[in-house]
Scaffold this motif. Structure first.
Motif, mmCIF file in Angstrom:
data_model
loop_
_atom_site.group_PDB
_atom_site.id
_atom_site.type_symbol
_atom_site.label_atom_id
_atom_site.label_comp_id
_atom_site.label_asym_id
_atom_site.label_seq_id
_atom_site.Cartn_x
_atom_site.Cartn_y
_atom_site.Cartn_z
ATOM 1 N N SER A 69 -1.898 -2.512 -9.268
ATOM 2 C CA SER A 69 -1.818 -3.215 -7.980
ATOM 3 C C SER A 69 -2.951 -4.488 -8.319
ATOM 4 C CB SER A 69 -2.524 -2.329 -6.818
ATOM 5 O OG SER A 69 -3.456 -3.143 -6.010
ATOM 6 N N LEU B 200 -1.109 4.699 -0.893
ATOM 7 C CA LEU B 200 -2.477 4.812 -0.065
ATOM 8 C C LEU B 200 -2.154 4.862 1.347
ATOM 9 C CD1 LEU B 200 -3.948 1.395 -1.594
ATOM 10 C CD2 LEU B 200 -4.695 3.665 -2.015
ATOM 11 N N ALA C 292 -8.645 0.790 -16.070
ATOM 12 C CA ALA C 292 -8.197 1.829 -16.834
ATOM 13 C C ALA C 292 -8.512 3.108 -16.657
ATOM 14 C CB ALA C 292 -8.517 1.466 -18.310
ATOM 15 N N TYR C 293 -9.056 3.235 -15.268
ATOM 16 C CA TYR C 293 -9.631 4.534 -14.888
ATOM 17 C C TYR C 293 -8.764 5.724 -15.247
ATOM 18 C CZ TYR C 293 -12.453 7.765 -12.437
ATOM 19 O OH TYR C 293 -13.459 8.868 -12.322
ATOM 20 N N THR C 294 -7.525 5.654 -14.779
ATOM 21 C CA THR C 294 -6.580 6.752 -14.791
ATOM 22 C C THR C 294 -6.247 7.178 -16.363
ATOM 23 O OG1 THR C 294 -4.812 5.263 -14.448
ATOM 24 C CG2 THR C 294 -5.700 6.532 -12.466
ATOM 25 N N ARG C 295 -6.605 6.223 -17.197
ATOM 26 C CA ARG C 295 -6.094 6.707 -18.585
ATOM 27 C C ARG C 295 -7.370 7.513 -19.191
ATOM 28 N NH1 ARG C 295 -4.593 1.208 -21.083
ATOM 29 N NH2 ARG C 295 -4.550 2.097 -23.247
ATOM 30 N N ILE D 186 -0.104 5.331 -10.654
ATOM 31 C CA ILE D 186 -0.551 4.445 -11.529
ATOM 32 C C ILE D 186 -0.327 5.026 -12.951
ATOM 33 C CG2 ILE D 186 -2.915 3.490 -12.575
ATOM 34 C CD1 ILE D 186 -3.737 3.438 -9.596
ATOM 35 N N LYS E 156 0.859 -1.230 -0.028
ATOM 36 C CA LYS E 156 0.033 0.019 -0.038
ATOM 37 C C LYS E 156 0.986 1.179 -0.114
ATOM 38 C CE LYS E 156 -4.108 -2.170 2.200
ATOM 39 N NZ LYS E 156 -4.639 -2.368 3.575
ATOM 40 N N THR F 272 -2.074 8.233 -5.651
ATOM 41 C CA THR F 272 -2.115 6.861 -6.087
ATOM 42 C C THR F 272 -2.403 7.004 -7.550
ATOM 43 O OG1 THR F 272 -3.211 6.285 -4.015
ATOM 44 C CG2 THR F 272 -3.519 4.782 -6.190
ATOM 45 N N ARG F 273 -3.260 7.993 -7.946
ATOM 46 C CA ARG F 273 -3.537 8.149 -9.376
ATOM 47 C C ARG F 273 -2.217 8.453 -10.310
ATOM 48 N NH1 ARG F 273 -7.535 10.038 -12.468
ATOM 49 N NH2 ARG F 273 -6.881 11.395 -14.102
ATOM 50 N N LEU G 62 1.682 1.880 -3.355
ATOM 51 C CA LEU G 62 0.643 2.330 -4.325
ATOM 52 C C LEU G 62 0.399 3.880 -3.822
ATOM 53 C CD1 LEU G 62 -1.755 1.336 -6.122
ATOM 54 C CD2 LEU G 62 0.288 0.016 -5.704
#
Ligand SMILES: Nc1ncnc2c1ncn2[C@@H]1O[C@H](COP(=O)(O)OP(=O)(O)OP(=O)(O)O)[C@@H](O)[C@H]1O
Ligand SMILES: [Mg+2]
Lengths: 600, 242
Positions: B83, B53, B104-107, B77, B48, B73-74, B51
């Protein structure tokens, strides 16, 4: 019959909107958001204000209401809910309760407490099919809801943020690890929920034709029950729950009259919580993140109080104040004492058993009415009626509360809140009018009518209460109750049945609440159901939390500050509630153990 | 060669509790590194921390030479850390495809995301068959594949896996380890993974670290660790005399 069904659909429509908001926020933050409740009343009042006072057209007023509610929701989340939700979800819930009281009363100050006639912006009964009458207004409402739900589900299914909302509500930890901005997701959910609340508020005003600042709580509670019925966190469930409840309620009112409403709702809540705590559609989560456990036990150690302070407090409260012979101080003091009795008795439930019951007005009302009935109908002496009223309150409240002890965390608080409201509703059903001429206490033939006499009686009762509470705390029983409160799982593992002890603690608290109610009744010599409000319950909780949830003497300090000081400063009732709310939020936020407890 | 990931003298606290005690750890590009240790030794905390966190009290975390100690974190990534959480933690009521999209949220590159979705389906055919199934209804092994695929969706250079074999049958454990090697070989992704069973872990890792009560007490190549008598005693269940 069909009319009743339509009425049910329209009410259900409002509940569905509200329930979706409650479920949404619950999903992403694990907090039951009472502040949401206020948006129902606020939405209605704002719409009324925009339309009648500012003369705006309806199509402009509606989006304005949504924007204001959304903005308020965001502010509430940033300032109150999010900071607490992370480490003390129950405290966050309690704060939202305080926020809701603040909003309701701010709205009352702004718009006055009057029932306002809501302008008939859309025709109300211009259409009919057969002999079924309805209006354009009804159609607009139902179709708006349909559109809103459709948009919501598309957003949640295909929108990037929508998916993030779902991911967060299914597994917050995993969402964080994917880089999903959980904070933003929570803000967005709060904003959507608040706007939906506002929309529901406008609709209910359109439907019933009047708007009132205080109307939110009732609708909110119903919407909450709808969300629970559907399964907290499930949005489809919330919609279904809303309509089911609306229809059930409409038929209930049709057959049993309006006062039966709250009773129906509460019974449904209890049945759902016991029979199917996940609700109709709620799934048992794969990974239990324990959102609903945890108590509100004050952490840290109580400040050490030197002996002489006790003596001094006894002398000041018991001797100096009565000697002042100032009626105003004595009357205020009597109020302080009564609340101190109720709150001190409540510490065993809130502090030791860790059950934050939000409906103490219920047992207080039982005590008051019992005592009035005993002295007036059966000609009991006050001195006999007083303990009997306490016993009755303990017995009746315990019987009514018995189904809820298997329920957990937040749900217990909400169930007790519903319980308090229901008790008062039942009393109202039985005795709709107030009761006058409740006899004053007699002492060997002389009527004790002076403020000094009342004050001294109540002081005596308070001293006894504190002694009893102190004994209980130090007894084996008190220790077992505390162990149940601090760690139910561990207590269960060592063979202690938590629910029995919670029930017992609640009965003890209800006993003192009943005593307090009896004292109130004989002091006022007049009672009616409007005295025993949610506010009374909130006040008891605030006093206890302020003084330190598990300290009986803390309750006395809390009562002096919250009732004595408020009275002496001569705040208006609305302002008082706002202050109570603020105090509650500040204490919970910065001194969760209470002002007499050092933070650990 | 600069290290892909480098933790230097990292200290982490949970309130007063000192959870990581001055740990230094590196992962090279394309390397498989194993993090060993008993229960509550701080393995998940290390993951963590990497990452982002958990806040680091002192010390630095570098990724590709960049100091990311205070980065979100964003950001990490996006920089290339992904992770696979402890206990898999796929989103149970979302479909397989939706789970992948969450990875793929950060892309922001829609086209690239769609391509990668296809790639993952080719790479894990089992998932392709079940793309519209809710993840909570997948078997344990399938969920683990999904968790891998979800992590890969952010196009990482390093995947941190917290006990990927937890709760799987011995046969599936082997399969998961093979999968880790495959991801590492075929996609060139470095892997830092937590594993309680040292022998298994060291069979695929090139190097390993051993944590005990928040401290790295041993490190070395897989061979060195396997030969280390302390390890043999503590983790491989071999008595000293053997
Ligand atoms: N959020 C937290 N707050 C306080 N203490 C924590 C928190 N998370 C972990 N800890 C403590 O930190 C220590 C290390 O925990 P960690 O989860 O990193 O262990 P682990 O090596 O992953 O163990 P396991 O093999 O059980 O997964 C434990 O003593 C744990 O109790
Ligand atoms: Mg772990």
């Amino acid at each position: 019959m069909l009319d009743t069904l339509i009425a049910g659909l329209l009410r259900g429509n409002v509940y569905a909107l509200g329930a979706v908001g409650i479920s949404l926020v619950f999903g992403v933050m694990n907090v039951v958001n009472f502040a949401q409740f206020s948006f129902f009343g606020l939405g209605a009042m704002l719409a009324w204000f925009f339309i009648t006072t500012l003369g705006l057209p309806f199509w402009l007023a509606l989006p304005l209401v949504l924007v204001v509610c959304a903005a308020l929701g965001l502010i509430i989340n940033i300032s109150v809910v999010r900071p607490l939700a992370k480490f003390l979800p129950l405290a966050a819930m309690l704060s939202t309760y305080a926020v809701s009281q603040i909003l309701d009363n701010a709205s009352q100050i702004a718009f006055t407490a009057q029932f306002r006639v809501f302008p008939p912006v859309l025709p109300n009964s211009n259409l009919h099919i057969g002999n079924m009458r309805f209006g354009t207004s009804d159609l607009v409402m139902l179709s708006t809801t349909a559109v809103v739900m459709l948009v919501m589900s598309l957003f949640l299914k295909y929108g990037k943020v929508g998916r993030a909302i779902r991911a967060t509500s299914q597994d917050q930890e995993a969402a964080l690890q994917m880089g999903i901005p959980v904070g933003l997701v929570q803000h967005v959910s709060f904003v959507i929920a608040s706007a939906l609340g506002g929309l529901a508020g406008v609709f209910i005003a359109l439907y019933v034709g009047v708007a009132n600042p205080a109307s939110g709580l009732n609708i909110g509670l119903t919407a909450f029950v709808a969300a629970t019925l559907g399964g907290l966190g499930s949005l489809v469930g919330a919609v279904i729950g809303g309509f089911v409840l609306g229809i059930l309620e409409a038929f209930g009112i049709h057959f049993f009259g309006d006062t039966s409403r709250q009773i129906i709702i509460f019974v449904i809540l209890i049945v759902v919580l016991i029979a199917r705590p996940g609700g109709l559609l709620g799934k048992v989560p794969l990974i239990s993140t324990e959102p609903l456990t945890g108590t509100f036990l004050g952490k840290g150690r109580p400040l050490r109080i030197p002996r002489w302070v006790w003596a001094a407090a006894f002398v000041v409260l018991g001797i100096v104040i009565p000697l002042l012979r100032n009626d105003y101080v004595l009357i205020t003091g009597t109020q302080v004492l009564i609340y101190a009795i109720i709150a001190a008795g409540f510490t065993v439930t809130a502090g030791q058993a860790g059950v934050l019951a939000l409906g103490q007005a219920g047992p207080i009302a039982i005590g008051a009415y019992m005592s009035a009935a005993l002295t007036m109908q059966l000609h009991f002496s006050f001195w006999v009626a007083l303990p009997v009223a306490g016993l009755c309150a303990a017995i009746v409240a315990s019987i009514l509360a018995s189904p809820i002890w298997g329920v957990k965390g937040h749900y217990i608080s909400i169930a007790t809140l519903g319980l308090g409201i229901t008790i008062v509703a039942v009393i109202q059903l039985i005795v709709p009018q107030g009761i006058y001429n409740i006899p004053v206490p007699q002492w060997f033939g002389t009527a004790l009518t002076t403020p000094t006499a009342y004050y001294l009686i109540d002081f005596g009762v308070l001293v006894i209460t504190l002694l009893v509470m102190w004994r209980i705390r130090r007894s084996h029983l008190g220790k077992v109750i505390s162990s149940v409160g601090s760690d139910e799982v561990a207590a269960l593992a060592s063979g202690v049945r938590g629910r029995n002890y919670k029930a017992l603690a609640f009965a003890i608290s209800a006993f003192f609440a009943g005593i307090g109610g009896s004292l109130l009744a004989h002091q006022y010599t007049y009672i009616d159901p409007t005295i025993f409000t949610m506010l009374m319950s909130l006040l008891v909780v605030t006093i206890v939390i302020m003084g330190g949830v598990s300290l009986p003497y803390g309750a006395v300090v809390g009562a002096i500050i919250l009732i004595g000081a408020m009275e002496l400063l001569r705040f208006t009732p609305e302002l008082r509630i706002i202050v109570y709310g603020l105090v509650l939020i500040l204490v919970v936020r910065f001194r969760p153990g209470g002002i007499l407890v050092r933070n650990s | 060669m600069t290290d892909l990931l480098a933790l230097d003298d990292v200290n982490v606290y949970y309130g007063p509790f000192h959870a990581l005690r001055g740990n230094t750890l590196t992962v090279g590009e394309g390397e498989i590194v194993s993090l060993l240790g008993g229960n509550a030794s701080g393995k998940s905390t290390t993951m963590k921390t990497i990452l982002g966190l958990i806040k680091v009290k002192s010390g630095t975390v570098r990724f590709e030479g960049e100091d990311v100690t205070r980065a979100s974190t964003r950001h990490r990534i996006k920089a290339g850390i992904a992770s696979v959480p402890e206990a898999r933690r796929v989103f149970p009521q979302m479909t397989v495809d939706e789970n992948l999209l969450a990875g793929a949220y950060t892309r922001r590159d829609r086209v690239g995301i769609t391509e990668d979705l296809e790639r993952m389906r080719d790479y894990f055919p089992r998932l392709a068959e079940r793309r519209r199934q809710e993840a909570g209804t997948l078997s344990g092994g399938e969920q683990q594949m999904l968790a891998f695929a979800r992590a890969l969706m952010s196009r990482p250079k390093l995947i941190c896996m917290d006990e990927p074999t937890m709760g799987l049958s011995p046969k599936l454990v082997d399969q998961v380890l093979d999968e880790i090697v495959r991801i590492n070989k075929e996609l060139g992704v470095a892997v830092l993974f937590v594993e309680q069973q040292a022998e298994l872990a060291l069979s695929i890792a090139s190097r390993g670290y051993v944590l005990a009560t928040g401290e790295i007490v041993l490190k070395g190549t897989a061979r060195e660790l396997l030969d280390n008598p302390q390890i043999q005693e503590a983790y491989l269940g071999k008595a000293k005399k053997a």
